[in-house]
Scaffold this active site. Structure first.
Site, PDB file in Angstrom:
ATOM      1  CB  SER A  64      11.259 -18.705  16.014  1.00  0.00           C
ATOM      2  OG  SER A  64      10.344 -19.662  14.347  1.00  0.00           O
ATOM      3  CG  HIS A 125       3.417 -22.665  21.617  1.00  0.00           C
ATOM      4  ND1 HIS A 125       4.033 -21.715  22.062  1.00  0.00           N
ATOM      5  CD2 HIS A 125       3.070 -22.406  20.120  1.00  0.00           C
ATOM      6  CE1 HIS A 125       4.438 -20.349  21.024  1.00  0.00           C
ATOM      7  NE2 HIS A 125       4.068 -20.942  19.607  1.00  0.00           N
ATOM      8  CB  ALA A 260       7.839 -17.251  26.991  1.00  0.00           C
ATOM      9  CE  LYS A 332       8.303 -16.086  13.484  1.00  0.00           C
ATOM     10  NZ  LYS A 332       7.532 -17.618  13.579  1.00  0.00           N
TER      11      LYS A 332
END
Length: 509
Positions: A64, A125, A260, A332
């Site tokens: 994403s 990540h 992040a 999101k």
């Protein structure tokens, strides 16, 4: 007099990839009459959303953060995974000033070096090879007490796959003659992003007090014990491995996640003097370094600074007097704002933001529609207001429910989104607006792991849909996520900035 605007809406159906129909394809097997008809009646194609096309290594699945960054930038943005991996292979990583300074100060004082992060080869990540490199860096700098705190994945990787990474760490400790894994905990606790501080508190207490309900003599034994408790990697409860080793004053702490959004909350617990998420029993004064820049208000130094992206879609629209709305659920929201704007926290001129709270459930298979009904109501209202030139909206369902691995729930999630899309398109027709429908990466189209036969909870590297609901048009074949912003500007009859190297995909007839 206010002039009514005919909005161009970009709908991002998170985790909605294209895959030929298979029994485990929640996207294809869902009842989606709205999207089926749109694909029949309007120009559409498929876009690449993974690998080098979005600035990731070849074959690496999209995610994403990467997807929204590329969409908003209108160019291929080379990602932190790629940058950090290259710095390791080049050797520059081991001379990184902020890492070296923190480690050297701890070593000089006879203190420990703590390395924490998502212990995973997933590449979304973090990457376990980055943690291995950090272990090597600490050993090279003379650290005698290197303690790894492993956050377990099972979301961007198979649900029970952490053993490979934990064994990799053990091999590195043996090779170097120093280091050990000190704690295990699932990312469910350590990497929340929805202000569920009760979860984060458990991870923080494990790190700063070695407080845990479970102990084990080795990391692999701790993992097996968790599996015996029926805890998959993501949900492994706090476990102390071997002799308790809490983070103390004067220690160095290297946080090795490069993405992040799920690293911020835990970072705030260590670095924010005004932190109020929960009562911290211990607040050690440490040399805290993040791998990348997590947020503007995080004061800890970052080993790798962010690339400043200029003339992103949001900035370009603002500079040309256009109004825009960003809207999504909590899960999101950062993606349609911070990441879409190229890492810029603050709103551009003329940019409004609407946050819809995601439901408070343990996992989203329990409520696969999430908050899509309320989100759609707010979106439809914004469309009918004729206030905005551009609206960017993300429906999280396909991704968030896809991550649970529960097929039936993923089907319901897709059906919920389809129903919402129908309401959005109907509202746009009332005001003579237009719509582009796409996704940031795949997920729900594959719910079974073809290798293990078990559930598949990770993203995919499959293409995503791109549908233009508007004027009579032709759609070019192929394309990448970075082509969306230039396409939008072209539809709005606006100049495309030189920084946007993507290609407009739509030709009006």
């Amino acid at each position: 007099m206010t002039i009514a605007k005919k909005p161009l809406v970009l709908l991002i159906m998170d985790g909605w990839g294209y895959r030929p129909n298979m029994p485990d394809n929640a996207v294809a097997n869902a009842n989606t009459p709205v999207l089926d008809k749109l694909c029949k009646d309007y120009a559409n194609n498929l876009l690449s959303a993974s690998g080098m096309d979005v600035g990731l290594p070849d074959g690496q699945m999209g995610n994403s953060e990467v997807g929204h960054t590329n969409i908003g930038a209108g160019r291929t943005v080379y990602q932190n995974l790629t940058k950090v991996t290259k710095s390791i292979s080049d050797g520059d990583f081991f001379d990184n000033k902020n890492f070296v300074d923190a480690v050297d100060q701890a070593v000089a004082a006879g203190k420990a070096v703590h390395i924490m992060g998502l212990a995973s080869p997933g590449g979304v990540h973090s990457h376990d090879q980055h943690i291995v490199a950090a272990i090597e860096l600490a050993a090279q700098r003379g650290a005698k007490n290197i303690l790894v705190h492993a956050f377990l994945d099972g979301r961007d990787t198979p649900p029970r796959s952490a053993a490979g990474t934990l064994a990799l760490f053990d091999e590195k400790y043996a090779q170097l003659g120093v280091g050990r894994t000190a704690t295990l905990v699932g990312r469910y606790f350590a990497m929340d992003r929805d202000n569920r501080w009760d979860r984060v508190e458990q991870a923080y207490n494990l790190l700063t007090q070695a407080k845990a309900d479970h102990t084990a003599e080795s990391a692999l034994a701790g993992l097996e014990n968790a599996y015996a408790r029926d805890e998959n990697d993501e949900f492994v409860k706090a476990t102390v491995i071997g002799e308790p080793a809490a983070i103390e004053d004067g220690d160095a702490v290297l946080f090795m996640n490069f993405r992040a959004d799920r690293a911020r909350e835990l970072t705030y617990t260590f670095t924010d003097s005004n932190f109020s998420g929960f009562e911290r029993a211990s607040v050690p004064n440490v040399h805290f370094v993040t791998l990348t820049e997590f947020a503007d208000d995080i004061t800890a130094p970052a080993a790798f600074s962010s690339e400043r992206l200029t003339n992103t879609l949001g900035e370009w629209l603002a500079d040309h007097g256009k109004t825009q709305l960003r809207i999504s659920e909590t899960e999101k929201y950062a993606h349609v704002t911070f990441f879409f704007n190229g890492g810029v926290e603050s709103e551009f001129k003329g940019e409004d933001r609407t946050l819809i709270k995601s439901p408070s459930v343990a996992t989203y298979d329990m409520q696969p529609e999430m908050s899509s009904i309320e989100l759609t109501e707010k979106l439809v209202s914004a469309i009918k207001s004729t206030k905005y030139d551009v609206i960017i909206c993300n429906y999280p369902n396909g991704d968030m429910v896809g991550h649970t691995g529960v097929y039936d729930a993923a089907v319901k999630a897709c059906e919920a989104v389809d129903s919402c899309v129908g309401k959005v398109v109907a509202a746009l027709k009332e005001v003579d607006g237009e719509c582009l429908i796409t996704a940031d990466h795949g997920n729900a189209e594959q719910m079974i792991d073809p290798v293990t036969g078990g559930i598949h909870t990770a993203h995919t590297n499959l293409p995503v849909p791109f549908i233009y609901v508007g004027r009579n048009a032709e759609m070019a074949s192929g394309g990448r996520l970075c082509d969306i912003a230039p396409t939008m500007l072209n539809l709005m009859d606006m100049e495309i900035p030189a920084e946007m190297t993507g290609t407009p995909l739509i030709t009006l007839k």
